[in-house]
Design a protein around this motif. Structure first.
Motif, PDB file in Angstrom:
ATOM      1  N   TYR A  52       0.840  -1.200   0.000  1.00 43.55           N
ATOM      2  CA  TYR A  52       0.000   0.000   0.000  1.00 43.55           C
ATOM      3  C   TYR A  52       0.876   1.252   0.000  1.00 43.55           C
ATOM      4  O   TYR A  52       0.696   2.151  -0.825  1.00 43.55           O
ATOM      5  CB  TYR A  52      -0.934  -0.013   1.216  1.00 43.55           C
ATOM      6  N   ASP A  53       1.829   1.313   0.931  1.00 44.02           N
ATOM      7  CA  ASP A  53       2.695   2.486   1.056  1.00 44.02           C
ATOM      8  C   ASP A  53       3.556   2.682  -0.184  1.00 44.02           C
ATOM      9  O   ASP A  53       3.749   3.813  -0.640  1.00 44.02           O
ATOM     10  CB  ASP A  53       3.581   2.359   2.293  1.00 44.02           C
ATOM     11  N   VAL A  56       1.334   4.238  -2.927  1.00 48.63           N
ATOM     12  CA  VAL A  56       1.076   5.666  -2.715  1.00 48.63           C
ATOM     13  C   VAL A  56       2.327   6.480  -3.057  1.00 48.63           C
ATOM     14  O   VAL A  56       2.250   7.496  -3.754  1.00 48.63           O
ATOM     15  CB  VAL A  56       0.610   5.934  -1.273  1.00 48.63           C
ATOM     16  N   THR A  57       3.483   6.033  -2.595  1.00 51.98           N
ATOM     17  CA  THR A  57       4.726   6.748  -2.874  1.00 51.98           C
ATOM     18  C   THR A  57       5.015   6.784  -4.368  1.00 51.98           C
ATOM     19  O   THR A  57       5.393   7.829  -4.917  1.00 51.98           O
ATOM     20  CB  THR A  57       5.902   6.111  -2.117  1.00 51.98           C
ATOM     21  N   ASN A  60       2.837   9.215  -6.045  1.00 47.00           N
ATOM     22  CA  ASN A  60       3.264  10.578  -5.719  1.00 47.00           C
ATOM     23  C   ASN A  60       4.455  11.012  -6.570  1.00 47.00           C
ATOM     24  O   ASN A  60       4.557  12.184  -6.940  1.00 47.00           O
ATOM     25  CB  ASN A  60       3.559  10.713  -4.226  1.00 47.00           C
ATOM     26  N   ALA A  95      -4.933   1.406  -2.458  1.00 52.65           N
ATOM     27  CA  ALA A  95      -4.235   2.682  -2.631  1.00 52.65           C
ATOM     28  C   ALA A  95      -4.724   3.398  -3.890  1.00 52.65           C
ATOM     29  O   ALA A  95      -4.978   4.604  -3.875  1.00 52.65           O
ATOM     30  CB  ALA A  95      -2.725   2.447  -2.701  1.00 52.65           C
ATOM     31  N   GLU A  98      -8.148   4.967  -3.295  1.00 53.28           N
ATOM     32  CA  GLU A  98      -8.076   6.173  -2.471  1.00 53.28           C
ATOM     33  C   GLU A  98      -7.536   7.365  -3.261  1.00 53.28           C
ATOM     34  O   GLU A  98      -7.981   8.491  -3.066  1.00 53.28           O
ATOM     35  CB  GLU A  98      -7.212   5.920  -1.242  1.00 53.28           C
ATOM     36  N   LEU A  99      -6.603   7.123  -4.160  1.00 58.69           N
ATOM     37  CA  LEU A  99      -6.010   8.207  -4.941  1.00 58.69           C
ATOM     38  C   LEU A  99      -6.870   8.633  -6.124  1.00 58.69           C
ATOM     39  O   LEU A  99      -6.851   9.800  -6.514  1.00 58.69           O
ATOM     40  CB  LEU A  99      -4.624   7.791  -5.443  1.00 58.69           C
TER      41      LEU A  99
END
Length: 134
Positions: A52-53, A56-57, A60, A95, A98-99
């Motif tokens: 998940y992290d 997201v990274t 980004n 993820a 959510e984004l």
């Protein structure tokens, strides 16, 4: 063939860009923006966290390339997620939701056999469109 003078390119400064000869993002005449594969490598290190992290990274990193061209996540029309393990697809998908839930781009998720660094579990690509571009 496109006129190279009308193609805009963005570099993130990642070492692989110079080593392998590519741009983080390329904007073509007509407003299509292609963002190269992005991972959770920031400052030469893999960001902490699980699937998940890392997702997201990685997104980004892609969003930063879009910002360089004056675009945002609302301009994204397609995403691709390359995942190392099938067991991670729910976390990667969470993820993504959510984004992008409000944006709803076309999306593809594929399980792959490996990445350039064994600590990576996901890589993402983004395509965006600049509305009104000529």
């Amino acid at each position: 063939m496109t006129d190279s003078a009308s193609v805009r390119r963005v570099s993130s400064g990642a070492p692989w860009e110079e080593k392998f000869g590519y741009s983080r993002a390329v904007e073509l005449p007509g407003g299509l923006v292609l963002v190269s594969g992005c991972t959770s490598v920031v400052g030469g290190e893999i960001a902490a966290g699980g699937p998940y992290d890392q997702t997201v990274t990685a997104f980004n990193v892609a969003f930063e390339a879009l910002r360089e061209l004056g675009l945002g996540r609302e301009d994204v029309v397609r995403t691709r997620m390359y995942v190392m393990h099938a067991r991670d697809t729910d976390e990667v998908g969470r993820a993504h939701k959510e984004l992008f839930d409000a944006v709803r781009p076309a999306a593809t998720m594929v399980v792959v056999s490996g990445f350039v660094d064994p600590g990576l579990v996901v890589e993402v690509e983004v395509e965006a469109y600049r509305a009104g571009a000529r």
